[in-house]
Design a protein around this motif. Structure first.
Motif, PDB file in Angstrom:
ATOM      1  N   THR A 450       0.838  -1.210   0.000  1.00 36.58           N
ATOM      2  CA  THR A 450       0.000   0.000   0.000  1.00 36.58           C
ATOM      3  C   THR A 450       0.868   1.253   0.000  1.00 36.58           C
ATOM      4  OG1 THR A 450      -0.110  -0.063   2.421  1.00 36.58           O
ATOM      5  CG2 THR A 450      -1.864  -1.175   1.200  1.00 36.58           C
ATOM      6  N   VAL A 451       1.876   1.270   0.831  1.00 36.61           N
ATOM      7  CA  VAL A 451       2.850   2.355   0.857  1.00 36.61           C
ATOM      8  C   VAL A 451       4.231   1.748   1.054  1.00 36.61           C
ATOM      9  CG1 VAL A 451       1.259   4.102   1.747  1.00 36.61           C
ATOM     10  CG2 VAL A 451       2.598   2.707   3.331  1.00 36.61           C
ATOM     11  N   ALA A 452       5.234   2.481   0.661  1.00 33.14           N
ATOM     12  CA  ALA A 452       6.611   2.026   0.841  1.00 33.14           C
ATOM     13  C   ALA A 452       7.517   3.240   0.867  1.00 33.14           C
ATOM     14  CB  ALA A 452       7.012   1.066  -0.271  1.00 33.14           C
ATOM     15  N   GLY A 453       8.673   3.077   1.491  1.00 34.77           N
ATOM     16  CA  GLY A 453       9.634   4.172   1.561  1.00 34.77           C
ATOM     17  C   GLY A 453      11.049   3.655   1.648  1.00 34.77           C
ATOM     18  N   ALA A 454      11.977   4.507   1.256  1.00 35.86           N
ATOM     19  CA  ALA A 454      13.395   4.146   1.310  1.00 35.86           C
ATOM     20  C   ALA A 454      14.213   5.398   1.589  1.00 35.86           C
ATOM     21  CB  ALA A 454      13.843   3.495   0.006  1.00 35.86           C
ATOM     22  N   VAL A 455      15.273   5.233   2.381  1.00 38.21           N
ATOM     23  CA  VAL A 455      16.175   6.335   2.728  1.00 38.21           C
ATOM     24  C   VAL A 455      17.600   5.846   2.567  1.00 38.21           C
ATOM     25  CG1 VAL A 455      16.948   7.931   4.524  1.00 38.21           C
ATOM     26  CG2 VAL A 455      14.543   7.296   4.380  1.00 38.21           C
ATOM     27  N   VAL A 456      18.448   6.679   1.914  1.00 40.19           N
ATOM     28  CA  VAL A 456      19.864   6.382   1.768  1.00 40.19           C
ATOM     29  C   VAL A 456      20.644   7.499   2.451  1.00 40.19           C
ATOM     30  CG1 VAL A 456      21.769   5.947   0.189  1.00 40.19           C
ATOM     31  CG2 VAL A 456      19.458   5.201  -0.416  1.00 40.19           C
ATOM     32  N   LEU A 457      21.444   7.146   3.462  1.00 38.90           N
ATOM     33  CA  LEU A 457      22.238   8.117   4.211  1.00 38.90           C
ATOM     34  C   LEU A 457      23.720   7.921   3.934  1.00 38.90           C
ATOM     35  CD1 LEU A 457      20.701   8.149   7.823  1.00 38.90           C
ATOM     36  CD2 LEU A 457      20.302   9.773   5.961  1.00 38.90           C
ATOM     37  N   ASP A 458      24.432   9.029   3.915  1.00 37.34           N
ATOM     38  CA  ASP A 458      25.895   8.975   3.944  1.00 37.34           C
ATOM     39  C   ASP A 458      26.275   8.778   5.410  1.00 37.34           C
ATOM     40  OD1 ASP A 458      28.658   9.533   4.083  1.00 37.34           O
ATOM     41  OD2 ASP A 458      28.547  10.776   2.278  1.00 37.34           O
ATOM     42  N   MET A 707       1.882  -0.962  10.924  1.00 35.81           N
ATOM     43  CA  MET A 707       1.762   0.467  10.629  1.00 35.81           C
ATOM     44  C   MET A 707       0.612   1.068  11.423  1.00 35.81           C
ATOM     45  SD  MET A 707       1.540   2.363   6.925  1.00 35.81           S
ATOM     46  CE  MET A 707      -0.113   1.794   6.562  1.00 35.81           C
ATOM     47  N   LEU A 708       0.838   2.280  11.920  1.00 36.31           N
ATOM     48  CA  LEU A 708      -0.173   2.989  12.698  1.00 36.31           C
ATOM     49  C   LEU A 708      -0.899   3.992  11.812  1.00 36.31           C
ATOM     50  CD1 LEU A 708       1.689   3.692  16.064  1.00 36.31           C
ATOM     51  CD2 LEU A 708      -0.336   2.270  15.765  1.00 36.31           C
ATOM     52  N   ILE A 709      -2.222   3.960  11.825  1.00 39.03           N
ATOM     53  CA  ILE A 709      -3.039   4.940  11.110  1.00 39.03           C
ATOM     54  C   ILE A 709      -4.071   5.458  12.100  1.00 39.03           C
ATOM     55  CG2 ILE A 709      -4.647   5.348   9.231  1.00 39.03           C
ATOM     56  CD1 ILE A 709      -3.272   3.217   7.636  1.00 39.03           C
ATOM     57  N   ASP A 710      -3.967   6.758  12.408  1.00 41.39           N
ATOM     58  CA  ASP A 710      -4.866   7.385  13.380  1.00 41.39           C
ATOM     59  C   ASP A 710      -4.839   6.663  14.719  1.00 41.39           C
ATOM     60  OD1 ASP A 710      -5.634   9.248  11.472  1.00 41.39           O
ATOM     61  OD2 ASP A 710      -7.289   7.994  10.753  1.00 41.39           O
ATOM     62  N   GLY A 711      -3.652   6.223  15.122  1.00 39.67           N
ATOM     63  CA  GLY A 711      -3.501   5.578  16.418  1.00 39.67           C
ATOM     64  C   GLY A 711      -3.901   4.121  16.464  1.00 39.67           C
ATOM     65  N   GLN A 712      -4.269   3.561  15.317  1.00 41.58           N
ATOM     66  CA  GLN A 712      -4.697   2.166  15.280  1.00 41.58           C
ATOM     67  C   GLN A 712      -3.754   1.369  14.370  1.00 41.58           C
ATOM     68  OE1 GLN A 712      -7.222   0.932  17.135  1.00 41.58           O
ATOM     69  NE2 GLN A 712      -7.592   2.993  17.980  1.00 41.58           N
ATOM     70  N   TYR A 713      -3.418   0.150  14.818  1.00 44.71           N
ATOM     71  CA  TYR A 713      -2.569  -0.710  14.003  1.00 44.71           C
ATOM     72  C   TYR A 713      -3.397  -1.316  12.856  1.00 44.71           C
ATOM     73  CZ  TYR A 713       1.088  -0.607  17.588  1.00 44.71           C
ATOM     74  OH  TYR A 713       2.071  -0.203  18.452  1.00 44.71           O
ATOM     75  N   THR A 714      -2.747  -1.416  11.714  1.00 46.91           N
ATOM     76  CA  THR A 714      -3.387  -2.080  10.573  1.00 46.91           C
ATOM     77  C   THR A 714      -3.143  -3.593  10.656  1.00 46.91           C
ATOM     78  OG1 THR A 714      -1.434  -1.871   9.155  1.00 46.91           O
ATOM     79  CG2 THR A 714      -2.984  -0.017   9.178  1.00 46.91           C
ATOM     80  N   SER A 715      -3.851  -4.281   9.813  1.00 50.27           N
ATOM     81  CA  SER A 715      -3.670  -5.734   9.777  1.00 50.27           C
ATOM     82  C   SER A 715      -2.491  -6.159   8.934  1.00 50.27           C
ATOM     83  CB  SER A 715      -4.947  -6.406   9.229  1.00 50.27           C
ATOM     84  OG  SER A 715      -5.226  -5.923   7.912  1.00 50.27           O
ATOM     85  N   HIS A 716      -1.905  -5.194   8.202  1.00 47.65           N
ATOM     86  CA  HIS A 716      -0.766  -5.516   7.351  1.00 47.65           C
ATOM     87  C   HIS A 716       0.523  -5.537   8.168  1.00 47.65           C
ATOM     88  CE1 HIS A 716      -2.724  -4.358   3.243  1.00 47.65           C
ATOM     89  NE2 HIS A 716      -3.471  -5.197   3.970  1.00 47.65           N
ATOM     90  N   MET A 738       8.044  -1.502   3.777  1.00 45.67           N
ATOM     91  CA  MET A 738       6.862  -1.678   2.931  1.00 45.67           C
ATOM     92  C   MET A 738       5.706  -2.206   3.782  1.00 45.67           C
ATOM     93  SD  MET A 738       8.366  -3.443  -0.525  1.00 45.67           S
ATOM     94  CE  MET A 738       9.856  -2.831  -1.320  1.00 45.67           C
ATOM     95  N   ASP A 739       4.540  -1.666   3.485  1.00 47.66           N
ATOM     96  CA  ASP A 739       3.341  -2.151   4.153  1.00 47.66           C
ATOM     97  C   ASP A 739       2.662  -3.162   3.220  1.00 47.66           C
ATOM     98  OD1 ASP A 739       1.336  -1.877   6.357  1.00 47.66           O
ATOM     99  OD2 ASP A 739       0.059  -1.355   4.647  1.00 47.66           O
ATOM    100  N   VAL A 740       2.784  -4.424   3.597  1.00 47.92           N
ATOM    101  CA  VAL A 740       2.273  -5.517   2.749  1.00 47.92           C
ATOM    102  C   VAL A 740       1.324  -6.380   3.561  1.00 47.92           C
ATOM    103  CG1 VAL A 740       4.281  -5.530   1.232  1.00 47.92           C
ATOM    104  CG2 VAL A 740       4.282  -6.915   3.324  1.00 47.92           C
ATOM    105  N   SER A 741       0.541  -7.139   2.839  1.00 47.91           N
ATOM    106  CA  SER A 741      -0.440  -8.001   3.510  1.00 47.91           C
ATOM    107  C   SER A 741       0.211  -9.164   4.231  1.00 47.91           C
ATOM    108  CB  SER A 741      -1.460  -8.519   2.500  1.00 47.91           C
ATOM    109  OG  SER A 741      -0.799  -9.254   1.471  1.00 47.91           O
ATOM    110  N   SER A 742       1.331  -9.628   3.717  1.00 47.42           N
ATOM    111  CA  SER A 742       2.041 -10.745   4.357  1.00 47.42           C
ATOM    112  C   SER A 742       3.503 -10.691   3.960  1.00 47.42           C
ATOM    113  CB  SER A 742       1.445 -12.092   3.920  1.00 47.42           C
ATOM    114  OG  SER A 742       1.574 -12.271   2.518  1.00 47.42           O
ATOM    115  N   GLY A 743       4.323 -11.366   4.792  1.00 46.21           N
ATOM    116  CA  GLY A 743       5.741 -11.402   4.511  1.00 46.21           C
ATOM    117  C   GLY A 743       6.522 -10.561   5.499  1.00 46.21           C
ATOM    118  N   GLY A 744       7.728 -11.039   5.807  1.00 44.58           N
ATOM    119  CA  GLY A 744       8.595 -10.340   6.734  1.00 44.58           C
ATOM    120  C   GLY A 744       9.606  -9.479   6.015  1.00 44.58           C
ATOM    121  N   GLY A 745      10.428  -8.834   6.818  1.00 43.96           N
ATOM    122  CA  GLY A 745      11.417  -7.935   6.243  1.00 43.96           C
ATOM    123  C   GLY A 745      12.432  -8.627   5.368  1.00 43.96           C
ATOM    124  N   GLY A 746      12.802  -9.864   5.759  1.00 43.14           N
ATOM    125  CA  GLY A 746      13.782 -10.579   4.956  1.00 43.14           C
ATOM    126  C   GLY A 746      13.279 -10.943   3.594  1.00 43.14           C
TER     127      GLY A 746
END
Length: 780
Positions: A450-458, A707-716, A738-746
């Motif tokens: 549904t949403v995803a983000g990435a950050v690259v730092l020096d 993920m928190l939306i309006d103080g409530q956890y989503t099912s994803h 990434m906010d996904v329906s299933s699957g872990g970070g790995g």
């Protein structure tokens, strides 16, 4: 022949050389025989008439001869027997007898005395005038009574005039017995000097000037009072209305500054354009509104109905408006076509600008966009609007009837030039940003995120080299997407960090000396705290002993909870804050979320089990990247930042303020922690195996939260991976979520990390790791 001694000389007593015969010898005048008087026929008498022998006294004896007088007359008198009288004009006839020499000498002395008195009076008057002049020069401010002094001077002058008159009367009475011939012989009297002119009175002039100035001020004050008090409200309103009707104001937009990447490449800038407006009060326009709207609609990309509405007459605050925007940011060529068209009365164009984004959706969630008035509405455009916008100018001119666009020739006109805004140079690398967005979008679509983000730092400087969001949008057309889809995910979306939080717990325990890289810990498949059971994704038999790298590699919840209990809730809260959780990083994006930490006094019975494993705590992706940056930078936390410098309109570059820094871990502890985290990627069966990069040692940690939306956890699941490379000397830190329906970070985020890190290392030409990672044991 010498005279006889007993006889007197023939000429009597020898007079002094050069003496006049008019001056008698008083000693000889008393002699009875008159021997003291010089004879008339003597040579001395003739010498007295020579130019050299004449004295002052002689001027009283004979009148000074004119040019027609015979110069040889004195000599002839000697030859005629010494007669001093004047001859008659008749031949052979003598003139009247001349006065006796003694009388003449006496008269000469009187005249000389009178002349000396007159000369003395003149000198006294001159001296008095000099003293008066000197007094006026030295003491100009002491002349307090000029009228009295002038009166005294006039009185003194009258006294001197009367005295001279009395002297003249006395001389006239004394010389009344003299003959007319004797009077003519008298020397003319010296004329009296004229009375000095009166000087101008400066005091009088000053008083007169003061009176005139005060009168002028009083007149002005009375007039102002009349205008402000006596003028009625209706008259004032009428004057203001007349002035406003005759003056037109056109805003001159200030050129907006650009947004550049770290190398000066344009991410967003303003280009010349035009705006089209109408004068609804134009009578010819009102006659053909439908036809004009039909002509302009395809050219301005505005519906015909909307144009018809804007062309109608309308009152604003009781006044009929003479200005109405029809379109902004119109292409210059289109505006030129409109200006060249006939049959469009009351339609005008003016200089404008349009915000252009060359990369379309490149960093659009980060940069944001501007409105029609060229002010930033979202993203960095809004955060630094004052810097980018500059100061608008304006043009005020006097107009006549009909054409709003045509100033009256020679009428009032004033123009205030606009001041261009400054440009903003970011730390973003355009090429790396493009690659990160490309990989993130591909992986997010594949995972149905549904949403995803990435950050690259020096890792060395804290500079944000790339910050991407999914979904993206074109900053040139922001109205085509919903507001929530324009959010910058890394700085605004808050999630439970999950197992990525475990690196902070292991780091704190190492720093506090509670564990070492060689420490082992006995764990089981699950643990209960506060009535809640926490299980491992890689369950172990009860009493299984595992190493610290093994606990990280398998992301053991049980082992992390036990280490957290060694620290205590106060230490956990302390190190959470040191790693940058619980407050916004201040990287520069507006609306950055702070996240949330559970204070020790607020812990519930299950908090000792949930907090260490990354639950009951929330953070943004930027906060997690900065926390891992402290591990990569030998234990020093550096504030992440997006702005590198500002560039003024005259190309003056001003570097941004230095980022905040603070120590979190000792360098040795940070090195040990990085080495232990390599097991996550290197160990067989490790949760982050998919994050490996060929040729480089990688350290990191997977995480799965909510993920928190309006103080409530989503099912994803908020699946994430945060890592660094090269692990032995990290150059970059990359965080992905990434906010996904299933699957872990790995499974979800680690593959994207591998692609992004590989490109970053190659793009910046970072040499491959020269050593291999150590061999890790899961069980001792």
């Amino acid at each position: 022949m010498a005279p006889r001694a007993e006889d007197d000389p023939r000429r009597g007593v020898q007079p002094r050389r050069g003496s006049s015969r008019d001056v008698p010898n008083p000693d000889e005048d008393d002699r009875e025989d008159g021997a003291g008087r010089r004879g008339r026929n003597s040579i001395g008498e003739a010498r007295a008439y020579t130019p050299r022998g004449r004295t002052v006294a002689e001027r009283g004896r004979l009148p000074r001869s004119g040019r027609t007088t015979d110069p040889f007359r004195p000599a002839l008198q000697v030859l005629d027997g010494g007669e001093g009288g004047q001859r008659t004009r008749g031949r052979g006839t003598r003139g009247a007898e001349t006065p006796a020499p003694r009388e003449q000498a006496k008269e000469g002395r009187e005249q000389a005395k009178e002349r000396r008195e007159q000369a003395k009076e003149g000198r006294e008057q001159t001296k008095e005038r000099r003293e008066q002049t000197k007094e006026r020069r030295e003491q100009p401010k002491e002349r307090e009574k000029p009228r009295q002094r002038a009166t005294a001077d006039r009185a003194s002058g009258r006294d001197r005039t009367q005295e001279r008159a009395r002297n003249t009367d006395d001389r006239r009475r004394a010389g009344s017995s003299r003959t007319e011939k004797e009077k003519r012989r008298s020397a003319p009297r010296r004329p009296m000097p004229a009375e000095p002119p009166k000087l101008a009175n400066s005091t009088r002039r000053l008083r007169l000037g003061t009176v005139l100035a005060l009168s002028l001020f009083v007149t002005i004050g009375v007039r102002l009072a009349v205008l402000q008090v006596a003028t009625s409200d209706a008259e004032v309103a009428s004057l203001v209305s007349l002035r406003e009707k005759r003056l037109s104001t056109v805003k001159l937009p200030a050129p907006r500054g650009s947004i550049l990447d770290r190398d000066g490449n344009v991410l967003a800038h303003s280009v010349p354009a035009r705006y089209v407006y109408a004068d609804p009060e134009n009578a010819d326009l009102q006659k053909n509104i439908p036809g004009i709207a039909k002509t302009l609609a395809p050219m301005l990309a505005v519906s015909q109905s909307e144009l018809i509405e804007n062309l109608q007459r309308k009152q604003v605050m009781g006044r009929w408006t003479q200005f109405r925007y029809l379109a902004r940011g119109v292409d210059v060529r289109t505006a030129d076509r409109i200006d060249a068209m006939k049959g469009l009365p009351g339609i005008y164009t003016e200089s404008d600008e349009r915000r252009d984004v060359p990369g379309k959706d490149l960093a659009s969630n980060l940069i944001g966009f501007t409105g029609d008035d060229h002010h930033g509405l979202e993203g960095l455009e809004a955060r630094y609007d004052d810097l980018l916008h500059g100061t608008d100018g304006k043009r005020v001119f006097e107009i006549g009837k009909g054409n709003l666009n045509a100033p009256i020739p020679g009428g009032y006109e004033q123009e205030t030039p606009a001041k261009p805004g400054s440009s903003l140079q970011l730390t973003i690398d355009r090429e790396l940003q493009f690659k990160v967005q490309q990989v993130l979008h591909a992986e997010a679509k594949q995972r149905n995120a549904t949403v995803a983000g990435a950050v690259v730092l020096d890792a060395r400087t804290g500079e944000v080299l790339a910050q991407a969001s999914y979904p993206a949008y074109s900053a040139a057309e922001p109205q085509k997407v919903e507001p929530e889809d324009r959010a910058d995910v890394p700085s605004s979306v808050v999630t439970d960090p999950g197992s990525t939080h475990k690196a902070f717990i292991f780091g704190a325990a190492l720093q506090e000396g509670l564990i070492t890289p060689e420490s082992t810990l006995k764990i089981g498949p699950a643990i209960e705290r506060g009535g809640e059971v926490f299980r491992d994704t890689h369950p172990q038999d009860p009493g299984t002993e595992m190493t610290m790298p093994g606990l990280l590699a398998y992301s053991s919840n049980v082992g992390t909870i036990l280490i957290g209990e060694m620290l205590g809730k106060e230490k956990i809260y302390e190190y959470q804050q040191k790693f940058g959780l619980g407050r916004a990083t201040g990287e520069g994006v507006p609306g950055e979320a702070e996240g949330m930490l559970l204070k020790p006094e607020d812990w519930s019975g299950s908090a000792p089990g949930s907090v260490p494993v990354g639950h009951s705590v929330s953070a943004t992706l930027v906060q997690m990247a900065a926390g891992y940056g402290a591990i990569a930078n030998d234990g020093t936390w550096i504030q992440p930042h997006l702005v590198k410098a500002t560039v003024s309109a005259d190309d003056k570059v001003t570097p941004a303020a230095a980022p905040e820094k603070r120590k979190v871990l000792d360098p040795g502890v940070a090195t040990e922690l990085r080495t232990m985290m390599e097991a996550v990627v290197d160990v067989k069966g490790g949760t982050g195996k998919a994050a490996a990069v060929g040729g480089y040692r990688v350290a990191g940690k997977t995480g799965t939260g909510k993920m928190l939306i309006d103080g409530q956890y989503t099912s994803h699941n908020a699946s994430s991976f945060v890592g660094m490379a090269p692990a032995e000397n990290p150059r970059f830190v990359i965080a992905i979520s990434m906010d996904v329906s299933s699957g872990g970070g790995g499974d979800v985020a680690a593959p994207a990390f591998s692609q992004m890190m590989s490109y970053a290392l190659l793009h910046y030409r970072v040499p491959p790791s020269g050593t291999k990672p150590p061999t890790f044991k899961i069980h001792p």
